[in-house]
Design a protein around this motif. Structure first.
Motif, PDB file in Angstrom:
ATOM      1  N   PRO A 190       0.490  -1.526  -0.209  1.00 41.17           N
ATOM      2  CA  PRO A 190       0.212  -0.166   0.384  1.00 41.17           C
ATOM      3  C   PRO A 190       1.078   1.284   0.230  1.00 41.17           C
ATOM      4  O   PRO A 190       1.974   1.711   0.561  1.00 41.17           O
ATOM      5  N   SER A 191       0.190   1.963  -0.809  1.00 45.25           N
ATOM      6  CA  SER A 191       1.385   3.473  -0.611  1.00 45.25           C
ATOM      7  C   SER A 191       1.204   4.033   0.664  1.00 45.25           C
ATOM      8  O   SER A 191       0.275   4.169   1.827  1.00 45.25           O
ATOM      9  N   PRO A 192       1.981   4.488   1.633  1.00 45.32           N
ATOM     10  CA  PRO A 192       1.986   5.753   2.919  1.00 45.32           C
ATOM     11  C   PRO A 192       1.405   6.074   2.567  1.00 45.32           C
ATOM     12  O   PRO A 192       1.187   6.698   4.201  1.00 45.32           O
ATOM     13  N   HIS A 193      -0.118   6.824   1.846  1.00 47.46           N
ATOM     14  CA  HIS A 193      -0.925   7.536   2.566  1.00 47.46           C
ATOM     15  C   HIS A 193      -2.012   6.933   2.552  1.00 47.46           C
ATOM     16  O   HIS A 193      -2.939   7.955   2.195  1.00 47.46           O
ATOM     17  N   ALA A 194      -1.688   5.623   1.951  1.00 44.38           N
ATOM     18  CA  ALA A 194      -3.947   4.638   1.909  1.00 44.38           C
ATOM     19  C   ALA A 194      -4.232   4.433   3.514  1.00 44.38           C
ATOM     20  O   ALA A 194      -4.078   4.976   4.346  1.00 44.38           O
ATOM     21  N   ARG A 195      -5.659   4.813   2.983  1.00 44.90           N
ATOM     22  CA  ARG A 195      -6.537   4.846   4.543  1.00 44.90           C
ATOM     23  C   ARG A 195      -7.382   3.354   4.024  1.00 44.90           C
ATOM     24  O   ARG A 195      -7.797   3.447   2.732  1.00 44.90           O
ATOM     25  N   ALA A 196      -8.060   3.612   4.637  1.00 43.55           N
ATOM     26  CA  ALA A 196      -9.194   3.174   4.456  1.00 43.55           C
ATOM     27  C   ALA A 196     -10.624   3.817   3.537  1.00 43.55           C
ATOM     28  O   ALA A 196     -10.623   4.832   3.790  1.00 43.55           O
ATOM     29  N   VAL A 197     -11.136   2.950   2.488  1.00 38.04           N
ATOM     30  CA  VAL A 197     -11.661   3.968   1.700  1.00 38.04           C
ATOM     31  C   VAL A 197     -13.149   2.751   2.091  1.00 38.04           C
ATOM     32  O   VAL A 197     -13.398   1.658   1.963  1.00 38.04           O
ATOM     33  N   SER A 198     -14.171   3.314   2.121  1.00 35.90           N
ATOM     34  CA  SER A 198     -15.291   2.443   2.510  1.00 35.90           C
ATOM     35  C   SER A 198     -16.011   2.214   0.770  1.00 35.90           C
ATOM     36  O   SER A 198     -15.711   2.544  -0.611  1.00 35.90           O
ATOM     37  N   GLN A 199     -17.167   1.231   1.122  1.00 34.86           N
ATOM     38  CA  GLN A 199     -17.697   0.842   0.295  1.00 34.86           C
ATOM     39  C   GLN A 199     -18.465   1.572  -0.478  1.00 34.86           C
ATOM     40  O   GLN A 199     -18.401   1.948  -1.692  1.00 34.86           O
ATOM     41  N   ARG A 200     -19.095   2.923   0.208  1.00 38.05           N
ATOM     42  CA  ARG A 200     -19.928   3.750   0.066  1.00 38.05           C
ATOM     43  C   ARG A 200     -18.939   4.826  -0.521  1.00 38.05           C
ATOM     44  O   ARG A 200     -19.920   5.732  -1.682  1.00 38.05           O
ATOM     45  N   GLU A 201     -18.103   5.375  -0.504  1.00 40.30           N
ATOM     46  CA  GLU A 201     -17.246   6.053  -1.413  1.00 40.30           C
ATOM     47  C   GLU A 201     -16.800   5.714  -2.747  1.00 40.30           C
ATOM     48  O   GLU A 201     -17.445   6.158  -4.107  1.00 40.30           O
ATOM     49  N   VAL A 202     -16.480   3.855  -2.458  1.00 40.99           N
ATOM     50  CA  VAL A 202     -16.230   3.190  -4.271  1.00 40.99           C
ATOM     51  C   VAL A 202     -17.670   3.122  -5.222  1.00 40.99           C
ATOM     52  O   VAL A 202     -17.977   3.796  -5.786  1.00 40.99           O
ATOM     53  N   LEU A 203     -18.677   3.378  -4.458  1.00 37.62           N
ATOM     54  CA  LEU A 203     -19.864   2.885  -4.986  1.00 37.62           C
ATOM     55  C   LEU A 203     -20.605   4.518  -4.811  1.00 37.62           C
ATOM     56  O   LEU A 203     -21.156   4.696  -6.248  1.00 37.62           O
ATOM     57  N   ALA A 204     -20.079   5.903  -4.159  1.00 36.99           N
ATOM     58  CA  ALA A 204     -20.488   6.757  -5.068  1.00 36.99           C
ATOM     59  C   ALA A 204     -19.648   7.395  -5.876  1.00 36.99           C
ATOM     60  O   ALA A 204     -19.928   8.282  -7.086  1.00 36.99           O
ATOM     61  N   PHE A 205     -18.712   7.384  -6.265  1.00 36.51           N
ATOM     62  CA  PHE A 205     -17.589   7.340  -7.333  1.00 36.51           C
ATOM     63  C   PHE A 205     -18.092   6.572  -8.442  1.00 36.51           C
ATOM     64  O   PHE A 205     -17.750   7.077  -9.199  1.00 36.51           O
ATOM     65  N   GLY A 206     -18.111   4.979  -8.595  1.00 33.64           N
ATOM     66  CA  GLY A 206     -18.791   4.747  -9.540  1.00 33.64           C
ATOM     67  C   GLY A 206     -20.036   4.804 -10.374  1.00 33.64           C
ATOM     68  O   GLY A 206     -19.776   4.846 -11.473  1.00 33.64           O
ATOM     69  N   GLY A 207     -20.667   5.073  -9.442  1.00 38.48           N
ATOM     70  CA  GLY A 207     -22.020   6.093 -10.057  1.00 38.48           C
ATOM     71  C   GLY A 207     -21.735   6.999 -11.128  1.00 38.48           C
ATOM     72  O   GLY A 207     -22.232   7.148 -11.886  1.00 38.48           O
TER      73      GLY A 207
END
Length: 428
Positions: A190-207
């Motif tokens: 993982p990148s040093p700046h990586a963080r937890a990404v929620s499923q809500r964020e993924v679906l919002a971006f994908g949507g």
């Protein structure tokens, strides 16, 4: 680019082989099965593969965590997609002969397997594993063409057998792709700046970007749906023989765009507009060159490759080559815009494109039939390119930055600062 040429060569070969084996009407029925499966795949994925590829390539998400999230999303999506596809096939095939109906039932597997491959490809793309990505990308058409060759040589095969071979190759390639992607994820850090990404964020971006992938011709193949549903399988058979010559420009545009997406996303925002122009210019030059060459030779090539019974497809081919050029450029611009973090740009462009299409179809189809469909797609594609290019190049916001995915702010923007990402509450 070499991958684009190889992919186009085998796609063209498989189309020619299928046409020679099946004839005009059954080739049209097979095309109708594809036009049902493809939109189910793209819309059913909810933009998940695109979003996961973005979060991984930009360094926001941990590759292992994003891979697990992709598998969870896929497990839920395949069930819903199969149900929707079954309804569509019942409507379109209820009055077809039994062989076509059995082929339709078998094709229900296609969207699920294809979505699995899309998640694998997005992960490989996000990890910048371009060699593995390109191998996975060309595997389906190469495998399909390979199994059709013996049928063509022995002079056998029918719609049902060709469909069975299509299903088997797609499923086998999906399983292999998943295994390749899983192996690359295990080795990724993982990148040093990586963080937890929620499923809500993924679906919002994908949507936000979902409609951008649902282009009427590229994604949903609405032109072929209209011809297959309202005209005839024979007309669709002629039409798809002409469409085969437009795939090279589309494939090259997509190839350049798939490199542009992670390349732009991984660079500081101060470089984004220059990179967008660079990749779009390259895409337009490459797509325009191959389209010109085909315009000069297609009158000879179509009947030579597909057979004289497909000669009526020449009525559509020159119009469709123009549409293919626009579609290729559009694919490059769309991927470049996503790399800039503007996932919604494609959706806005497609809304306007769909409006143009819905105006053009009722005017042109009643008087010109399938040719009217082709011209309608040219109009919609041109509108989409113009709008999308404006959105991809427009100046940044008053705050001086490009926006990343939902829930993120790209600090520094075009002031020359290094791209950093600061979390904020997900957009609602």
């Amino acid at each position: 680019m070499a991958t684009a040429l190889l992919g186009q060569a085998v796609v063209a070969a498989s189309g020619i082989l299928a046409a020679r084996i099946l004839g005009v009407e059954d080739r049209g029925i097979l095309a109708l099965l594809v036009t049902v499966a493809l939109p189910c795949t793209l819309l059913g994925s909810l933009g998940g593969p695109t979003a996961i590829g973005y979060y991984v390539s930009s360094g926001i998400g941990d590759p292992a965590a994003m891979w697990q999230m992709g598998k969870r999303l896929l497990a839920r999506q395949v069930v819903a997609v199969a149900a929707v596809q079954a309804v569509a096939l019942i409507v379109l095939f209820h009055d077809q002969r039994s062989e076509a109906q059995i082929a339709a039932v078998l094709s229900i597997v296609i969207p699920s397997a294809t979505m699995a491959q899309l998640y694998a490809m997005s992960m490989l793309q996000g990890l910048l594993e371009f060699r593995a990505f390109n191998l996975v990308r060309v595997a389906p058409p190469v495998s399909y063409a390979a199994v059709l060759v013996p049928l063509f040589v022995i002079g056998g095969g029918d719609l049902l057998l060709v469909t069975i071979l299509w299903v088997i190759t797609v499923v086998v390639v999906a399983i292999a792709s998943f295994r390749v992607a899983a192996g690359r994820v295990m080795r990724a850090s993982p990148s040093p700046h990586a963080r937890a990404v929620s499923q809500r964020e993924v679906l919002a971006f994908g949507g936000k970007g979902l409609l951008g992938t649902a282009n009427p011709s590229d994604g949903l193949q609405l032109d072929q749906v209209v011809i297959g549903a309202f005209l005839s399988p024979v007309q669709l058979g002629f039409y798809v023989s002409a469409v085969a010559f437009t795939n090279l420009a589309r494939f090259i545009g997509q190839s350049i765009g798939m490199v542009a997406f992670p390349a732009i996303a991984s660079r500081p925002a101060s470089e984004h507009r220059r990179l967008v122009l660079q990749y779009v210019g390259l895409g337009a030059l490459a797509c325009g060159s191959v389209t010109l060459a085909l315009e000069l030779s297609v009158d000879t090539l179509l009947p030579l490759l597909f057979g004289e019974e497909f000669r009526p497809g020449l009525r559509f081919v020159h119009v469709l080559l123009l549409a293919g050029l626009l579609a290729g450029v559009r694919r490059t611009v769309a991927e470049a815009a996503r790399g800039r973090g503007r996932a919604g740009a494609g959706s806005v462009a497609e809304v306007i494109s769909w409006i143009s299409l819905l105006i053009a179809l009722p005017i042109l189809v009643p008087t010109s039939g399938a040719l009217g469909v082709a011209w309608s797609m040219v109009i919609a594609s041109a509108v989409s390119v113009v709008v999308l290019l404006y959105l991809a190049l427009r100046p940044t916001t008053a705050l001086g930055h490009d926006h990343g995915p939902p829930g993120e702010v790209a600090a520094g923007g075009e002031s020359g600062a290094t791209l950093t990402l600061q979390p904020r509450p997900p957009a609602t």
